[in-house]
Scaffold this motif. Structure first.
Motif, PDB file in Angstrom:
ATOM      1  N   LYS A  27       0.859  -1.181   0.000  1.00 36.36           N
ATOM      2  CA  LYS A  27       0.000   0.000   0.000  1.00 36.36           C
ATOM      3  C   LYS A  27       0.896   1.233   0.000  1.00 36.36           C
ATOM      4  CE  LYS A  27      -4.157  -1.736   2.227  1.00 36.36           C
ATOM      5  NZ  LYS A  27      -5.082  -1.615   3.367  1.00 36.36           N
ATOM      6  N   GLY A  46      -4.968   3.673   1.648  1.00 35.87           N
ATOM      7  CA  GLY A  46      -5.922   2.605   1.434  1.00 35.87           C
ATOM      8  C   GLY A  46      -5.894   1.877   0.106  1.00 35.87           C
ATOM      9  N   THR A  58     -10.281  -0.469  -2.095  1.00 36.53           N
ATOM     10  CA  THR A  58     -11.333  -0.859  -1.161  1.00 36.53           C
ATOM     11  C   THR A  58     -11.219  -0.139   0.174  1.00 36.53           C
ATOM     12  OG1 THR A  58     -11.425  -3.036  -2.187  1.00 36.53           O
ATOM     13  CG2 THR A  58     -12.370  -2.847   0.017  1.00 36.53           C
ATOM     14  N   ASP A  59      -9.996   0.073   0.649  1.00 34.39           N
ATOM     15  CA  ASP A  59      -9.791   0.660   1.978  1.00 34.39           C
ATOM     16  C   ASP A  59      -9.616   2.174   1.957  1.00 34.39           C
ATOM     17  OD1 ASP A  59      -9.947  -1.893   3.038  1.00 34.39           O
ATOM     18  OD2 ASP A  59      -7.787  -2.193   3.013  1.00 34.39           O
ATOM     19  N   THR A  97     -10.795   5.719   2.369  1.00 35.83           N
ATOM     20  CA  THR A  97     -11.945   6.326   3.060  1.00 35.83           C
ATOM     21  C   THR A  97     -12.094   7.819   2.799  1.00 35.83           C
ATOM     22  OG1 THR A  97     -10.597   6.654   5.047  1.00 35.83           O
ATOM     23  CG2 THR A  97     -11.898   4.611   4.926  1.00 35.83           C
TER      24      THR A  97
END
Length: 156
Positions: free
Chosen positions: A87, A99, A123-124, A126
């Motif tokens: 990441k 993310g 996906t992560d 935010t």
């Protein structure tokens, strides 16, 4: 190819042993050889990735960032010969990936053939403002990455 709202995955069979492909993927100094996005320029770190939790720095360039920039990549997946992922974090938040993740999985198809799947996932993520840029890398660019990986591992 698999695409959903927060990730894109592409696969390709590469005529090389999984160990040889993993050897290339785990060496950041060679990542520019198989970057289908065109953003990666070089690695600041030349050490091989050996475990989850390590970090490596890449020199990048792209209009979306106003030119040259660095990414601080945090290794999130490492299964020798089978899986590697990271990441990225921006230079202003080196220890805080936002993310999105790059994940390569390798499935041996015999002694000289490997099914490689590259997943680009946000996906992560935010941050609503950051989410607006995804996907920054297209399915075609991911497919180019796997084609370039096949070329790099074969030496062509």
């Amino acid at each position: 190819m698999t695409t959903n709202e927060t990730s894109i995955s592409v696969s390709r069979t590469i005529d090389a042993p999984a160990a040889d492909i993993f050897d290339l993927l785990s060496l950041p100094a060679r990542h520019h050889e198989f970057d289908g996005s065109g953003f990666v320029r070089s690695a600041e770190d030349t050490e091989r990735i050996t475990k989850v939790g390590e970090q490596f720095v890449m020199n990048m360039e792209g209009e979306h960032m106003g030119g040259e920039y660095k990414m601080y990549n945090h290794v999130t997946a490492f299964d020798d010969g089978k899986m590697i992922g990271w990441k990225p974090a921006n230079e202003d938040a080196k220890d805080d990936p936002k993310g999105w993740e790059w994940l390569y999985t390798l499935e041996s198809q015999g002694s000289d053939s490997t099914l490689v799947t590259l997943t680009y996932s946000w996906t992560d993520v935010t941050d609503k403002d950051l989410l607006k840029i995804f996907p920054l890398v297209s399915e075609e660019q991911l497919e180019q990455s796997l084609a370039d990986l096949a070329g790099a591992v074969s030496g062509s």
